[in-house]
Scaffold this motif. Sequence first.
Motif, short mmCIF file in Angstrom:
data_model
loop_
_atom_site.label_atom_id
_atom_site.label_comp_id
_atom_site.label_asym_id
_atom_site.label_seq_id
_atom_site.Cartn_x
_atom_site.Cartn_y
_atom_site.Cartn_z
N GLY A 60 0.80 -1.22 0.00
CA GLY A 60 0.00 0.00 0.00
C GLY A 60 0.83 1.26 0.00
O GLY A 60 1.86 1.35 -0.67
N ILE A 61 0.41 2.22 0.79
CA ILE A 61 1.00 3.56 0.78
C ILE A 61 2.43 3.52 1.30
O ILE A 61 2.70 2.91 2.33
CB ILE A 61 0.13 4.50 1.64
CG1 ILE A 61 -1.27 4.63 1.01
CG2 ILE A 61 0.77 5.88 1.77
CD1 ILE A 61 -2.27 5.34 1.89
N PRO A 62 3.38 4.19 0.62
CA PRO A 62 4.75 4.26 1.13
C PRO A 62 4.86 5.12 2.38
O PRO A 62 3.96 5.90 2.72
CB PRO A 62 5.52 4.92 -0.03
CG PRO A 62 4.68 4.69 -1.25
CD PRO A 62 3.26 4.73 -0.75
N ARG A 63 5.96 4.96 3.05
CA ARG A 63 6.31 5.74 4.26
C ARG A 63 7.23 6.87 3.83
O ARG A 63 8.24 6.65 3.17
CB ARG A 63 7.02 4.81 5.24
CG ARG A 63 7.53 5.43 6.52
CD ARG A 63 8.40 4.38 7.22
NE ARG A 63 8.73 4.69 8.59
CZ ARG A 63 9.77 5.42 8.98
NH1 ARG A 63 10.58 5.95 8.07
NH2 ARG A 63 10.02 5.62 10.26
N TYR A 64 6.90 8.10 4.22
CA TYR A 64 7.68 9.28 3.83
C TYR A 64 8.21 10.00 5.07
O TYR A 64 7.47 10.21 6.04
CB TYR A 64 6.84 10.24 3.00
CG TYR A 64 6.37 9.68 1.68
CD1 TYR A 64 7.23 9.59 0.60
CD2 TYR A 64 5.05 9.23 1.53
CE1 TYR A 64 6.80 9.07 -0.62
CE2 TYR A 64 4.61 8.71 0.32
CZ TYR A 64 5.49 8.63 -0.76
OH TYR A 64 5.05 8.11 -1.94
N ALA A 65 9.48 10.39 5.02
CA ALA A 65 10.11 11.08 6.15
C ALA A 65 11.02 12.20 5.65
O ALA A 65 11.41 12.24 4.47
CB ALA A 65 10.90 10.09 6.99
N LEU A 66 11.38 13.09 6.58
CA LEU A 66 12.23 14.25 6.31
C LEU A 66 13.44 14.19 7.25
O LEU A 66 13.37 14.69 8.37
CB LEU A 66 11.45 15.54 6.53
CG LEU A 66 10.25 15.80 5.63
CD1 LEU A 66 9.37 16.89 6.23
CD2 LEU A 66 10.73 16.23 4.24
N PRO A 67 14.53 13.58 6.82
CA PRO A 67 15.67 13.44 7.73
C PRO A 67 16.61 14.64 7.69
O PRO A 67 16.81 15.26 6.63
CB PRO A 67 16.38 12.20 7.16
CG PRO A 67 16.11 12.28 5.70
CD PRO A 67 14.74 12.86 5.55
N THR A 68 17.17 14.96 8.81
CA THR A 68 18.30 15.89 8.85
C THR A 68 19.11 15.58 10.09
O THR A 68 18.76 14.71 10.90
CB THR A 68 17.85 17.36 8.83
OG1 THR A 68 18.99 18.19 8.55
CG2 THR A 68 17.22 17.79 10.14
N PHE A 69 20.23 16.28 10.26
CA PHE A 69 21.13 16.04 11.37
C PHE A 69 21.57 17.35 12.00
O PHE A 69 21.46 18.42 11.39
CB PHE A 69 22.37 15.27 10.89
CG PHE A 69 22.05 13.95 10.26
CD1 PHE A 69 21.73 12.85 11.05
CD2 PHE A 69 22.01 13.82 8.88
CE1 PHE A 69 21.41 11.63 10.48
CE2 PHE A 69 21.69 12.60 8.30
CZ PHE A 69 21.38 11.50 9.10
N VAL A 70 22.04 17.24 13.22
CA VAL A 70 22.57 18.39 13.96
C VAL A 70 24.03 18.08 14.24
O VAL A 70 24.36 17.01 14.75
CB VAL A 70 21.79 18.63 15.26
CG1 VAL A 70 22.34 19.83 16.00
CG2 VAL A 70 20.30 18.83 14.94
N PHE A 71 24.92 19.01 13.91
CA PHE A 71 26.36 18.79 13.97
C PHE A 71 27.01 19.63 15.08
O PHE A 71 26.52 20.68 15.43
CB PHE A 71 26.99 19.15 12.63
CG PHE A 71 26.38 18.42 11.47
CD1 PHE A 71 26.89 17.22 11.04
CD2 PHE A 71 25.27 18.95 10.80
CE1 PHE A 71 26.33 16.54 9.97
CE2 PHE A 71 24.70 18.28 9.73
CZ PHE A 71 25.25 17.07 9.31
#
Length: 211
Positions: free
Chosen positions: A200-211
Amino acid sequence: MNTNHKDLLRNRLHKLGYRFEELEDFVFLVYDVFSDEDLAPVLDIINNASQADWEHDYLQSQIDLAGKKYGRDDLDNLIKEGLMEFTDDWYDKAISIPEDITARLSMKIEIIFGFDYKLITGRMNTIQRQYEGSPLVEHVDQKGDPSISYAAIGYINDDYSEGELFFPKLGLEVRPPAKSLMIFPGDDQYRHGVKAPGPGIPRYALPTFVF
């Protein structure tokens, strides 16, 4: 992991009025960080992207990263030398976000981590998708970049099946709700992965990092 940062982050989230849970030591689930208005242009990108669009951006992102880290764009040689990794299973799982949309999303992360001026927040400029049968194998963020202090992952949708985020060393599995943000350190204690979504529906995410 900076234990002082944990208290500062908790206080910052309280001050900003976010509802949140600390699921395990320094694993924060922050609710409703993103609004429908924030995510509307992101969903437009998802709905209008072709398969070719998804295939292009991961390769280009790795080439760009190679140039930034090593001043070189010979990705094949960098991979052979063990300096870069190319995850074949993810060649069609990421697509870039235009800067005007990125700025709005990234500002929210910058404000959250504004308690320490030494922290540098990355840009929330990529959508990651996982569809049926495509897990994200467990990994340690700092292995890819030792300067990563924290991961900050936004969630676009929650109407997919399975696809849990898991932390094997913590015995934790979680399905973050849409519009939420997960925050956790980048070291080995916080090794993590994502189980393959179901049909079914894909999983969507917004990744980023803190340095």
